[in-house]
Design an enzyme around this catalytic site. Structure first.
Site, PDB file in Angstrom:
ATOM      1  N   THR A  13       0.921  18.023   6.523  1.00  0.00           N
ATOM      2  CA  THR A  13      -0.240  17.443   5.834  1.00  0.00           C
ATOM      3  C   THR A  13      -1.652  17.864   6.372  1.00  0.00           C
ATOM      4  O   THR A  13      -2.597  17.526   5.575  1.00  0.00           O
ATOM      5  CB  THR A  13      -0.216  16.024   6.641  1.00  0.00           C
ATOM      6  OG1 THR A  13       1.020  15.290   6.532  1.00  0.00           O
ATOM      7  CG2 THR A  13      -1.062  15.068   6.556  1.00  0.00           C
ATOM      8  N   TYR A  26       1.571  11.206  -0.426  1.00  0.00           N
ATOM      9  CA  TYR A  26       0.893  12.499  -0.891  1.00  0.00           C
ATOM     10  C   TYR A  26       1.855  13.507  -0.436  1.00  0.00           C
ATOM     11  O   TYR A  26       3.268  13.346   0.045  1.00  0.00           O
ATOM     12  CB  TYR A  26      -0.122  12.802   0.316  1.00  0.00           C
ATOM     13  CG  TYR A  26       0.435  12.856   1.821  1.00  0.00           C
ATOM     14  CD1 TYR A  26       0.754  11.814   2.628  1.00  0.00           C
ATOM     15  CD2 TYR A  26       0.543  14.079   2.211  1.00  0.00           C
ATOM     16  CE1 TYR A  26       1.022  11.833   3.658  1.00  0.00           C
ATOM     17  CE2 TYR A  26       1.073  14.171   3.579  1.00  0.00           C
ATOM     18  CZ  TYR A  26       1.372  12.999   4.517  1.00  0.00           C
ATOM     19  OH  TYR A  26       1.819  13.230   5.642  1.00  0.00           O
ATOM     20  N   SER A  59       7.180  19.778   7.245  1.00  0.00           N
ATOM     21  CA  SER A  59       7.685  20.575   8.395  1.00  0.00           C
ATOM     22  C   SER A  59       9.293  19.760   8.818  1.00  0.00           C
ATOM     23  O   SER A  59       9.972  20.223   9.523  1.00  0.00           O
ATOM     24  CB  SER A  59       6.812  20.183   9.681  1.00  0.00           C
ATOM     25  OG  SER A  59       6.929  18.997  10.151  1.00  0.00           O
ATOM     26  N   THR A  92       2.981  17.853  11.403  1.00  0.00           N
ATOM     27  CA  THR A  92       3.172  17.054  12.779  1.00  0.00           C
ATOM     28  C   THR A  92       4.736  16.743  13.084  1.00  0.00           C
ATOM     29  O   THR A  92       4.869  16.366  14.066  1.00  0.00           O
ATOM     30  CB  THR A  92       2.186  16.178  12.725  1.00  0.00           C
ATOM     31  OG1 THR A  92       2.623  14.937  11.885  1.00  0.00           O
ATOM     32  CG2 THR A  92       0.756  16.276  12.769  1.00  0.00           C
ATOM     33  N   ASP A  93       5.455  16.507  11.968  1.00  0.00           N
ATOM     34  CA  ASP A  93       6.789  15.890  12.192  1.00  0.00           C
ATOM     35  C   ASP A  93       7.728  16.819  13.129  1.00  0.00           C
ATOM     36  O   ASP A  93       8.473  16.255  13.973  1.00  0.00           O
ATOM     37  CB  ASP A  93       7.624  15.545  11.125  1.00  0.00           C
ATOM     38  CG  ASP A  93       6.845  14.256  10.261  1.00  0.00           C
ATOM     39  OD1 ASP A  93       5.979  13.661  10.703  1.00  0.00           O
ATOM     40  OD2 ASP A  93       7.315  14.322   9.037  1.00  0.00           O
ATOM     41  N   LYS A 165       5.373  13.812  19.577  1.00  0.00           N
ATOM     42  CA  LYS A 165       4.672  12.864  18.504  1.00  0.00           C
ATOM     43  C   LYS A 165       5.085  11.413  18.990  1.00  0.00           C
ATOM     44  O   LYS A 165       6.170  10.986  18.889  1.00  0.00           O
ATOM     45  CB  LYS A 165       5.176  13.265  17.018  1.00  0.00           C
ATOM     46  CG  LYS A 165       4.555  12.435  16.063  1.00  0.00           C
ATOM     47  CD  LYS A 165       4.644  12.976  14.621  1.00  0.00           C
ATOM     48  CE  LYS A 165       3.838  12.153  13.514  1.00  0.00           C
ATOM     49  NZ  LYS A 165       4.010  12.597  12.186  1.00  0.00           N
ATOM     50  N   GLU A 281      22.500  13.324  38.636  1.00  0.00           N
ATOM     51  CA  GLU A 281      23.028  12.238  39.423  1.00  0.00           C
ATOM     52  C   GLU A 281      24.424  12.982  40.127  1.00  0.00           C
ATOM     53  O   GLU A 281      24.928  14.005  39.724  1.00  0.00           O
ATOM     54  CB  GLU A 281      23.728  11.197  38.575  1.00  0.00           C
ATOM     55  CG  GLU A 281      24.430  11.409  37.150  1.00  0.00           C
ATOM     56  CD  GLU A 281      24.529  10.255  36.177  1.00  0.00           C
ATOM     57  OE1 GLU A 281      23.849   9.332  36.390  1.00  0.00           O
ATOM     58  OE2 GLU A 281      25.523  10.390  35.510  1.00  0.00           O
TER      59      GLU A 281
HETATM   60  C1  SIN Z   1       5.113  17.176   7.828  1.00  0.00           C
HETATM   61  O1  SIN Z   1       5.399  17.161   9.183  1.00  0.00           O
HETATM   62  O2  SIN Z   1       5.006  18.437   7.354  1.00  0.00           O
HETATM   63  C2  SIN Z   1       4.594  16.105   7.189  1.00  0.00           C
HETATM   64  C3  SIN Z   1       3.814  15.209   8.301  1.00  0.00           C
HETATM   65  C4  SIN Z   1       2.699  15.425   8.921  1.00  0.00           C
HETATM   66  O3  SIN Z   1       2.419  16.742   8.957  1.00  0.00           O
HETATM   67  O4  SIN Z   1       1.857  14.921   9.579  1.00  0.00           O
END
Ligand code: SIN
Length: 325
Positions: A13, A26, A59, A92-93, A165, A281
């Protein structure tokens, strides 16, 4: 003096375009690295940036095909006397998985910072420029070396081992566990909370020829032995259990996993809970199970893949690797 930084771009993103400032939908990975560096050129950052496009994708599609070239490019930059730090731009994924893999396989001799954004570049409130400027600040700091791979999201710096995340939307989408953020950053300032928690600069693992297949078995109320087996493929060389609570599972699922473990399949007990510390455990020794400690299932999978790639299948040795740090 101006710092020379290498930017390795993978998409996400942070390089995404919606075509409309208020659109919900997007496309991630649309802006090329040259274009991106031109966009950040106007920010007045005190760094000379040179970029390489490793990939330009969402990602969700990142995996060994991208990790290999990314690792090779990072190694080349670490060896280049003209490079003082590395920034990886990433969706971010799956950012936490790539960052942890780099953390385990790169020397910590120079700063390595992974950065993303939650909003595409043409959206109102795009967070990517701020996050990138913060990443430049961190990658330019000699004190960032020796800390392993770092992640910058918002005005916070996280260790790759800790970061994950926690939200699908909004700019405060990342948290750290068991360590929260290890530093606070703005484009003009950087404060570290304490000394680096890893010692030495050697890479902890060599880069493997291939990453063995490790299945994550997701536990839910009512999971039975058949349900476990449906989640395990023919090529599976190890299993991470995303257990309930502290790595727990129904008895019928446990019986199948114990049989697999006693047959030589490494089985790691992790947790599907948000902050999932899983300790050993008493039955783990007899079951040949390993406790994931503070690693979530997807990070436990990466560590187990590296251990298996190095030929390690002994539960006691695997447990020592999970206990480390
Ligand atoms: C991605 O992980 O490529 C899409 C979502 C993001 O970057 O927040």
């Amino acid at each position: 003096m101006t710092t020379k930084l290498t930017v390795l771009a993978t998409g996400g993103t942070i390089a995404g375009i919606a075509g409309n400032a208020i659109a919900h939908d997007y496309k991630a990975g649309e802006i090329g690295i040259e274009d991106y560096l031109e966009r950040v050129g106007g920010l007045g950052l005190e760094a000379e940036l040179s970029g390489t496009q490793i990939a330009n994708i969402d990602s969700a599609n990142i995996g060994p095909d991208v990790w290999g070239p990314l690792h090779a490019a990072a190694m080349a930059a670490l060896k280049d006397p003209d490079c003082q730090g590395i920034i990886v731009t990433h969706g971010t994924d799956t950012l936490e998985e790539t960052a942890f893999l780099l953390d385990l396989t790169l020397p910590a001799s120079k700063p390595v910072v992974v950065v993303g954004a939650m909003r595409p570049a043409d959206a109102v409130g795009y967070d990517g420029l701020r996050n990138f400027a913060n990443a430049v600040r961190v990658a330019s700091d000699p004190q960032a070396a020796g800390r392993g791979t770092l992640v910058v999201m918002g005005d916070r710096v996280f260790g790759a081992r800790d970061v994950y995340k926690v939200r699908t939307r909004g700019t405060e989408a990342f948290r750290g566990f068991p360590r929260e953020s290890v530093g606070l950053v703005t484009p003009a300032s950087l404060e570290w909370f304490g000394a680096p928690w890893r010692s030495g600069t050697e890479a902890l693992f060599g880069w493997p020829d291939a990453l063995p297949e490790v299945a994550i078995v997701y536990v839910y109320a009512g999971l039975g032995g058949d349900g476990v087996l449906r989640q395990v493929g023919d090529n599976t060389r190890g299993i991470v259990v995303a257990g309930v609570g502290e790595g727990n599972m129904p008895e019928s699922a446990r019986a199948v996993l114990v049989a697999l473990a006693r047959d030589g399949m490494p089985v790691i007990r992790a947790s599907r809970a948000d902050e999932g510390l899983v300790d050993r455990e008493p039955e783990d020794a007899a079951n040949r199970f390993v406790a994931a400690r503070a690693l979530n299932p997807q990070k436990a999978r990466i560590l187990l893949q590296l251990l298996l790639a190095g030929g390690e299948t002994d539960p006691a040795a695997i447990q020592r690797a999970f206990d480390g740090r």
